[in-house]
Write a protein that holds these residues in place. Structure first.
Motif, PDB file in Angstrom:
ATOM      1  N   PHE A 134      10.559  45.992  46.216  1.00 44.05           N
ATOM      2  CA  PHE A 134      10.592  47.002  47.265  1.00 44.05           C
ATOM      3  C   PHE A 134       9.517  46.835  48.339  1.00 44.05           C
ATOM      4  O   PHE A 134       9.243  47.773  49.078  1.00 44.05           O
ATOM      5  CB  PHE A 134      10.496  48.400  46.648  1.00 44.05           C
ATOM      6  CG  PHE A 134      11.655  48.704  45.749  1.00 44.05           C
ATOM      7  CD1 PHE A 134      12.920  48.904  46.271  1.00 44.05           C
ATOM      8  CD2 PHE A 134      11.476  48.778  44.383  1.00 44.05           C
ATOM      9  CE1 PHE A 134      13.992  49.184  45.445  1.00 44.05           C
ATOM     10  CE2 PHE A 134      12.543  49.052  43.546  1.00 44.05           C
ATOM     11  CZ  PHE A 134      13.808  49.256  44.080  1.00 44.05           C
ATOM     12  N   THR A 135       8.917  45.683  48.415  1.00 45.47           N
ATOM     13  CA  THR A 135       7.942  45.414  49.468  1.00 45.47           C
ATOM     14  C   THR A 135       8.311  44.101  50.153  1.00 45.47           C
ATOM     15  O   THR A 135       9.143  43.346  49.647  1.00 45.47           O
ATOM     16  CB  THR A 135       6.511  45.320  48.903  1.00 45.47           C
ATOM     17  OG1 THR A 135       6.452  44.232  47.974  1.00 45.47           O
ATOM     18  CG2 THR A 135       6.088  46.606  48.218  1.00 45.47           C
ATOM     19  N   PRO A 136       7.701  43.798  51.276  1.00 46.24           N
ATOM     20  CA  PRO A 136       7.995  42.532  51.963  1.00 46.24           C
ATOM     21  C   PRO A 136       7.573  41.285  51.187  1.00 46.24           C
ATOM     22  O   PRO A 136       7.837  40.173  51.632  1.00 46.24           O
ATOM     23  CB  PRO A 136       7.201  42.642  53.264  1.00 46.24           C
ATOM     24  CG  PRO A 136       7.012  44.091  53.486  1.00 46.24           C
ATOM     25  CD  PRO A 136       6.912  44.697  52.119  1.00 46.24           C
ATOM     26  N   LEU A 137       6.958  41.442  50.035  1.00 48.53           N
ATOM     27  CA  LEU A 137       6.579  40.269  49.241  1.00 48.53           C
ATOM     28  C   LEU A 137       7.782  39.454  48.791  1.00 48.53           C
ATOM     29  O   LEU A 137       7.673  38.262  48.525  1.00 48.53           O
ATOM     30  CB  LEU A 137       5.782  40.708  48.001  1.00 48.53           C
ATOM     31  CG  LEU A 137       4.332  41.087  48.223  1.00 48.53           C
ATOM     32  CD1 LEU A 137       3.724  41.597  46.923  1.00 48.53           C
ATOM     33  CD2 LEU A 137       3.546  39.897  48.723  1.00 48.53           C
ATOM     34  N   SER A 181      14.562  37.813  55.046  1.00 48.31           N
ATOM     35  CA  SER A 181      14.272  39.133  55.599  1.00 48.31           C
ATOM     36  C   SER A 181      15.539  39.742  56.190  1.00 48.31           C
ATOM     37  O   SER A 181      16.483  39.047  56.554  1.00 48.31           O
ATOM     38  CB  SER A 181      13.193  39.024  56.674  1.00 48.31           C
ATOM     39  OG  SER A 181      13.700  38.320  57.783  1.00 48.31           O
ATOM     40  N   THR A 182      15.548  41.056  56.297  1.00 44.86           N
ATOM     41  CA  THR A 182      16.709  41.738  56.852  1.00 44.86           C
ATOM     42  C   THR A 182      16.865  41.419  58.333  1.00 44.86           C
ATOM     43  O   THR A 182      17.981  41.350  58.840  1.00 44.86           O
ATOM     44  CB  THR A 182      16.587  43.253  56.654  1.00 44.86           C
ATOM     45  OG1 THR A 182      15.341  43.691  57.194  1.00 44.86           O
ATOM     46  CG2 THR A 182      16.638  43.616  55.186  1.00 44.86           C
TER      47      THR A 182
END
Length: 166
Positions: free
Chosen positions: A63-66, A75-76
């Motif tokens: 739930f994080t950009p990690l 990435s989205t």
């Protein structure tokens, strides 16, 4: 049988024997902290701690950009840009086909292979677009006969089921 039973009793005794964990001050030998433990308690606490650590790590990654650093995840923003570019390239391809049809028609007019009176840009563009052929999807006579036979068989099966219930 009795050997297995003895082994189980020894294992049970080892797991549930109470031990004391004592923390002493080295200079004064004063007891700072004391705790009664069993091997089973230590195992349960260590297992719960490991499960908690795995759950927290999974949550942080999911739930994080990690997650973008994991191979295979993107990435989205990158996905959104890719879909927009795909749509743009499709529309550009269609425009290119239309322009090529228009230019080829103009070349025919200039070389004299086409009458000028018959030349119309809209008709050329309409001719260049792909049309879908209409297919007759109505039922044939054979299919209608098969449907009637199936309905008759179903009615017979229902009637026999009703007779068996009575």
């Amino acid at each position: 049988m009795s050997g297995k039973r003895l082994k189980r009793k020894k294992l049970h005794k080892k797991l549930f024997t109470k031990n004391r964990l004592v923390i002493l001050n080295e200079d004064t030998f004063e007891e700072t902290f004391s705790l009664k433990l069993t091997l089973m308690n230590v195992f349960v606490v260590a297992s719960l701690g490991a499960i908690f650590l795995i759950a927290v790590t999974t949550f942080i990654i999911a739930f994080t950009p990690l997650r973008e650093f994991i191979p295979g995840y993107s990435s989205t923003k990158l996905k959104k840009d890719a879909t927009e570019l795909a749509l743009k390239s499709d529309s550009i391809t269609n425009l290119l086909k239309q322009n090529q049809a228009y230019i080829s028609s103009i070349q025919k007019v200039l070389t004299g292979k086409l009458d000028y009176a018959k030349f119309n840009k809209d008709s050329i563009l309409a001719a260049s677009t792909d049309t879908i052929q209409k297919i007759d999807l109505s039922a044939s006579e054979e299919e209608l006969e098969l449907r009637a036979e199936v309905e008759k068989e179903q009615k017979k099966a229902q009637q026999t089921a009703v007779k068996k219930k009575k």
